[in-house]
Design an enzyme around this catalytic site. Structure first.
Site, short mmCIF file in Angstrom:
data_model
loop_
_atom_site.label_atom_id
_atom_site.label_comp_id
_atom_site.label_asym_id
_atom_site.label_seq_id
_atom_site.Cartn_x
_atom_site.Cartn_y
_atom_site.Cartn_z
N ARG A 357 0.86 -1.18 0.00
CA ARG A 357 0.00 0.00 0.00
C ARG A 357 0.90 1.23 0.00
O ARG A 357 1.21 1.78 1.04
CB ARG A 357 -0.90 0.02 1.23
CG ARG A 357 -1.87 -1.14 1.31
CD ARG A 357 -2.84 -0.94 2.46
NE ARG A 357 -3.76 -2.05 2.60
CZ ARG A 357 -4.81 -2.03 3.43
NH1 ARG A 357 -5.05 -0.97 4.16
NH2 ARG A 357 -5.60 -3.08 3.52
N ARG A 363 -9.56 6.61 2.23
CA ARG A 363 -10.48 6.51 3.37
C ARG A 363 -9.71 6.44 4.68
O ARG A 363 -10.13 7.02 5.69
CB ARG A 363 -11.36 5.27 3.21
CG ARG A 363 -10.55 3.99 2.94
CD ARG A 363 -11.24 2.74 3.45
NE ARG A 363 -12.39 2.36 2.68
CZ ARG A 363 -12.53 1.15 2.13
NH1 ARG A 363 -11.55 0.28 2.20
NH2 ARG A 363 -13.63 0.83 1.51
N ASP A 364 -8.56 5.76 4.68
CA ASP A 364 -7.77 5.65 5.90
C ASP A 364 -7.22 7.01 6.32
O ASP A 364 -7.32 7.41 7.48
CB ASP A 364 -6.60 4.68 5.69
CG ASP A 364 -7.05 3.25 5.50
OD1 ASP A 364 -8.10 2.89 6.04
OD2 ASP A 364 -6.35 2.50 4.80
N TRP A 486 -16.16 0.33 3.22
CA TRP A 486 -15.33 0.23 4.43
C TRP A 486 -14.92 -1.22 4.65
O TRP A 486 -13.76 -1.51 4.84
CB TRP A 486 -16.00 0.79 5.70
CG TRP A 486 -15.11 0.63 6.90
CD1 TRP A 486 -14.13 1.49 7.32
CD2 TRP A 486 -15.09 -0.48 7.83
NE1 TRP A 486 -13.49 0.99 8.45
CE2 TRP A 486 -14.08 -0.22 8.78
CE3 TRP A 486 -15.82 -1.66 7.95
CZ2 TRP A 486 -13.77 -1.08 9.82
CZ3 TRP A 486 -15.54 -2.53 8.99
CH2 TRP A 486 -14.51 -2.23 9.90
N ASP A 488 -13.89 -4.34 3.25
CA ASP A 488 -13.40 -4.80 1.95
C ASP A 488 -13.87 -6.21 1.60
O ASP A 488 -13.66 -6.68 0.48
CB ASP A 488 -11.87 -4.74 1.92
CG ASP A 488 -11.36 -3.31 1.92
OD1 ASP A 488 -12.10 -2.42 1.48
OD2 ASP A 488 -10.22 -3.08 2.37
N LYS A 631 -9.95 -11.44 11.35
CA LYS A 631 -10.19 -10.38 10.37
C LYS A 631 -11.70 -10.12 10.20
O LYS A 631 -12.43 -10.04 11.18
CB LYS A 631 -9.52 -10.73 9.04
CG LYS A 631 -7.99 -10.70 9.11
CD LYS A 631 -7.44 -9.29 9.02
CE LYS A 631 -7.34 -8.81 7.59
NZ LYS A 631 -6.66 -7.48 7.48
N HIS A 639 -10.86 -1.19 14.76
CA HIS A 639 -11.21 0.10 14.16
C HIS A 639 -12.62 0.52 14.57
O HIS A 639 -12.89 1.71 14.77
CB HIS A 639 -11.11 -0.06 12.64
CG HIS A 639 -11.26 1.20 11.85
ND1 HIS A 639 -10.59 1.42 10.67
CD2 HIS A 639 -12.00 2.32 12.03
CE1 HIS A 639 -10.90 2.60 10.17
NE2 HIS A 639 -11.77 3.17 10.99
N GLN A 685 -4.97 -3.64 14.53
CA GLN A 685 -6.11 -3.66 13.62
C GLN A 685 -7.19 -4.61 14.09
O GLN A 685 -8.37 -4.28 14.09
CB GLN A 685 -5.65 -4.05 12.22
CG GLN A 685 -6.77 -4.03 11.18
CD GLN A 685 -6.39 -4.78 9.92
OE1 GLN A 685 -6.18 -6.00 9.95
NE2 GLN A 685 -6.28 -4.06 8.82
N GLY A 705 -6.78 2.55 11.75
CA GLY A 705 -7.74 3.56 12.15
C GLY A 705 -8.18 3.40 13.58
O GLY A 705 -8.80 4.31 14.16
#
Length: 797
Positions: A357, A363-364, A486, A488, A631, A639, A685, A705
């Site tokens: 990335r 968005r982040d 948001w 994914d 996840k 977040h 995360q 976030g």
């Protein structure tokens, strides 16, 4: 199990056991010259970009997870024993080897004691420099004279492009050429091609890095990795260190390294110091200048003091002292520092993010700014303008903005299938937060270009963001999910609809109305009210499932997040955002948060959804890609936790808000590090949920976030110190057992010292508010009442 402690006085986390469950890291430098360092001196360094400027190599997903790094080896010339200044990579027995690591604000200090020798190494990047310093102190604690030989070790990348360096070996193994210039190692790649500093993204150009020593005579060197380590050895036992002698090798092709040898003679009790400098540029130019600068150890101390002062000033916008020491450790140092690092690097550089990335995720980054606005408002304002220019004229956003290459007005807009439905709606959180923090109402009128073509005022950009989602609505008049919303793992496409973004859109419309009321633009208020009324009808008719809010609709009308579903029957985000957007009010708001408590809340945080997915259509819901409880498949996605804290605080439930906050507070797990495993001083995360055998284990620390929203929830909803256009709102929502707390807040250049008393053990409500001896009505301090220094007293009641 505990591996360290918070030293709040010095704003440091002190690791007393080096064998932490995972490598515990810290960040050095800036977005110009960045570096990651762990408690065992592992990590890497990079220039501008960890993907395109990584000049020190790291092998991701290895054991240990942080090697190679910035190593200093010691060889005892009498006993022939050797060890490293950090516990790893040599890894001596901890019965004989003592280690302490102090992670601070953009610096790390590693101390060791072994065989009568103590060492202390300070790692930092001087302000504004393209190099790092390792200041080393070596002390003879024995009663006899000691003769040591020190060796540095770094592993230079052959190409700064990380993918090329690690994968394109048929190319990268043939492009380096090293030299030894006046005691400094020069590592060059593509040295016969001119440098192109104006074209950073061109990977094939002449580039140089260096390593040198100030304050000690260099008596040998190696720049060939295999010659220094040995072809069948590791970082734990380099052949040159074992023998006690570098071979003065020069690498030309293959793999380069930076090992400088220096002799240290120590009488009993004697200490000697030297400084290693590592950075960008040629040995004979930038390298020589850096070495000459730090020959005087006082220069090191001056540079280090400047660095500490700089970073401490960047976190002084808010401090608090509450009955909870874990809360204090995070709110006063580690959460704001975590915010600054996440703001700086988005999701681009860590021990997990390996450059996939590159740049600033839209968005982040827009969300990340919320956590730093009060500390660095001018800097954050510049970043906010950059991100607004990442919005296309369609109203959607570029997925990634690269600060080192962004050209507003000239960028290729995303394809329609590449847009994400939530991207630009985060502007409605951040833009008003910036204006309220700074008081710059004229910012709404500032004209900025779109990414592709055209320009508009900031408020015009905001309207275009709303129109983007209104124009892409589905059969139920709810926004379409597009490539992602948001989450994914929810790929609803051009026809599937998202309730979460519908609630975000409601928040956006409500915020847009508020802005235009302040600006007295009635036509825009009327326009937004019309769309808000229509959206509310659609949400009520199609998004309410009877006990909670749905998550989404597939293109054919199949529901997600419904009581009808056997998997993923309830999601957290629609419930918290129903409260935040104020679609759910009074009884319903309490009802949906009660459902969160019933189905999603656990001792380690609130699950993203429940139950996990196994059999649901994976062409839309990608969650089954992951194990259950990990996840997006029913993990505790950290977040989202801050939104739930905020929702409970809005409902006046201080005990629940605080309970949610404590459940994912890193410092709360300092004595249970074997469960959480990741750093107890920064947010992660995700945390594995009850459906996973490692319930409570957290992953992907630092760049998330989570940090921003945890801080925002703690500062503005638990402590309740909330900026508004015309003043500062004081609205605490605290656990009933807190009898009092104090806080200091810098607001528009004025200092506010706040004392809050809770004599009746309540959770919310302001009985009285007093500033500088004057009793106020309500709970807002008007800006015109603020002096340079202000004393505020609040009684909850």
């Amino acid at each position: 199990m505990q591996y360290g402690y918070f030293d709040d006085e010095h704003k440091e986390y002190v690791i007393t056991r080096p064998d932490t469950p995972r490598s515990w890291s810290n960040y050095l430098g800036s977005t110009q010259y960045g570096a990651i360092i762990t408690n065992n001196a592992g990590g890497y360094s990079f220039f501008h970009s960890s993907a395109q400027g990584r000049f020190l190599r790291l092998r991701f997903n290895a054991i240990p997870m942080d090697q190679p790094g910035r190593y200093i080896y010691f060889h005892d010339r009498e006993s022939k024993d050797f060890w490293s200044a950090s516990w790893q990579p040599v890894g001596k027995s901890l019965q004989k080897y003592k280690s302490e690591c102090r992670h601070g604000s953009a610096y790390t200090i590693i101390k060791s004691e072994y065989s009568g020798i103590a060492s202390e190494t300070l790692f930092f990047v001087p302000l504004g420099k393209n190099y790092e310093c390792w200041h080393v102190k070596v002390t003879n604690q024995s009663n006899k004279k000691r003769s040591l030989r020190a060796f540095t070790y770094v592993e230079f990348a052959s190409n700064w492009n990380a993918w090329d360096d690690m994968n394109n070996l048929q190319y990268a193994q043939y492009i380096i050429k090293t030299s030894f210039v006046d005691g400094i190692i020069d590592h060059g790649s593509n040295v016969f091609i001119p440098p192109q500093p104006e074209n950073f993204e061109e990977k094939d150009q002449g580039r140089h890095s260096f390593i040198g020593i100030a304050g000690a005579k260099v008596t040998g060197y190696d720049t060939d990795r295999e010659k220094f380590l040995g072809s069948y050895r590791s970082y734990a036992n380099p052949i040159a260190v074992e023998k006690g002698q570098c071979g003065n090798s020069l690498a030309e092709g293959d793999n380069g390294c930076g090992s400088l040898q220096a002799d240290i003679e120590l009488d009993p009790g004697e200490t000697k110091e030297f400084t290693i400098v590592l950075g960008i540029g040629e040995a004979g130019n930038e390298g020589k200048e850096a070495v000459d600068t730090y020959r005087n150890k006082k220069t090191v101390q001056i540079a280090f003091t400047e660095l500490k002062n700089y970073w401490h000033m960047r976190i002084e916008g808010l401090s608090a002292h509450t009955p909870d020491p874990d809360f204090n450790s995070m709110i006063n140092m580690w959460n704001p520092f975590n915010n600054l690092i996440t703001y700086a690097w988005s999701r681009a550089a860590s021990l997990i993010y390996s450059g996939e990335r590159d740049g600033l995720g839209y968005r982040d980054t827009v969300q990340d700014m919320i956590g730093v606005l009060h500390n660095i408002p001018e800097e954050a304002g510049e970043r906010l303008e950059l991100m607004i220019t990442g919005q296309a004229s369609t109203g959607g956003a570029m997925p990634v903005v690269k600060p080192f290459a962004h050209k507003p007005g000239k960028e290729k807009p995303p394809e329609e299938t590449e847009y994400r439905s939530d991207d630009c709606l985060w502007l409605f959180n951040t833009v008003p937060a910036y204006v309220k923090e700074t008081g710059t109402l004229d910012f709404y009128k500032k004209v900025l270009p779109y990414a592709d073509h055209g320009e508009d005022s900031v408020i015009g950009h905001l309207r275009r963001a709303i129109e983007f989602n209104l124009e892409r609505s589905g059969n139920h008049d709810l926004p379409c999910g597009l490539a992602a919303d948001w989450n994914d793992c929810l790929q609803l496409g051009q026809k599937g609809e998202t309730v979460f973004v519908a609630l975000q859109l409601r928040y956006a419309l409500k915020t847009y109305i508020e802005i235009n009321e302040v600006l007295k633009i009635q036509d825009e208020v009327d326009w937004a009210m019309t769309h808000l009324k229509k959206l509310d009808q659609s949400i009520e008719k199609y998004a309410w499932d009877g006990d909670w809010y749905l998550r989404a609709y597939r293109h054919d009308g199949l529901k997600f997040g419904s009581g009808e579903n056997k998997e993923g029957s309830i999601f957290l985000n629609p419930q918290s955002w129903a409260v935040l957007s104020e679609h759910a009010t009074e009884d319903r708001a309490h009802q949906v948060m009660d459902q969160v408590d019933k189905y999603l809340t656990t001792e380690y945080g609130i699950a993203l959804l429940d139950p996990p997915y196994e059999k649901t259509d994976h062409s839309v819901v990608k969650a089954p890609l992951f194990n259950k409880g990990m996840k997006e498949n029913a993990a505790i996605f950290c977040h989202t936790q801050g939104w739930a804290v905020m929702a409970q605080a809005m409902l006046g439930n201080g005990n629940k808000a605080y309970g949610y906050y404590r459940s994912y507070l890193p410092s709360a797990y300092n004595t249970k590090a074997e469960i959480r495993e990741t750093e107890p001083y920064v947010y992660a995360q995700t945390t594995n949920s009850k459906y996973n055998m490692r319930f409570g284990a957290s992953r992907n620390p630092w760049l998330s976030g989570t940090a921003t929203w945890a801080y925002y929830a703690a500062a503005q909803y638990i402590l309740g110190i909330r900026p508004d256009y015309d003043g500062l709102i004081i609205d605490p929502c605290i656990p009933s057992h807190w009898k009092s707390f104090t806080a200091e807040r810098i607001f528009r250049g004025k200092k506010i010292i706040l004392v809050v008393d809770n004599p009746d053990n309540l959770q919310k409500g302001v009985k009285s508010l007093e500033i500088n001896g004057a009793l106020l009505q309500g709970n807002k301090i008007s800006t015109d009442m603020l002096k340079e220094n202000n004393q505020v007293k609040v009684i909850i009641g």
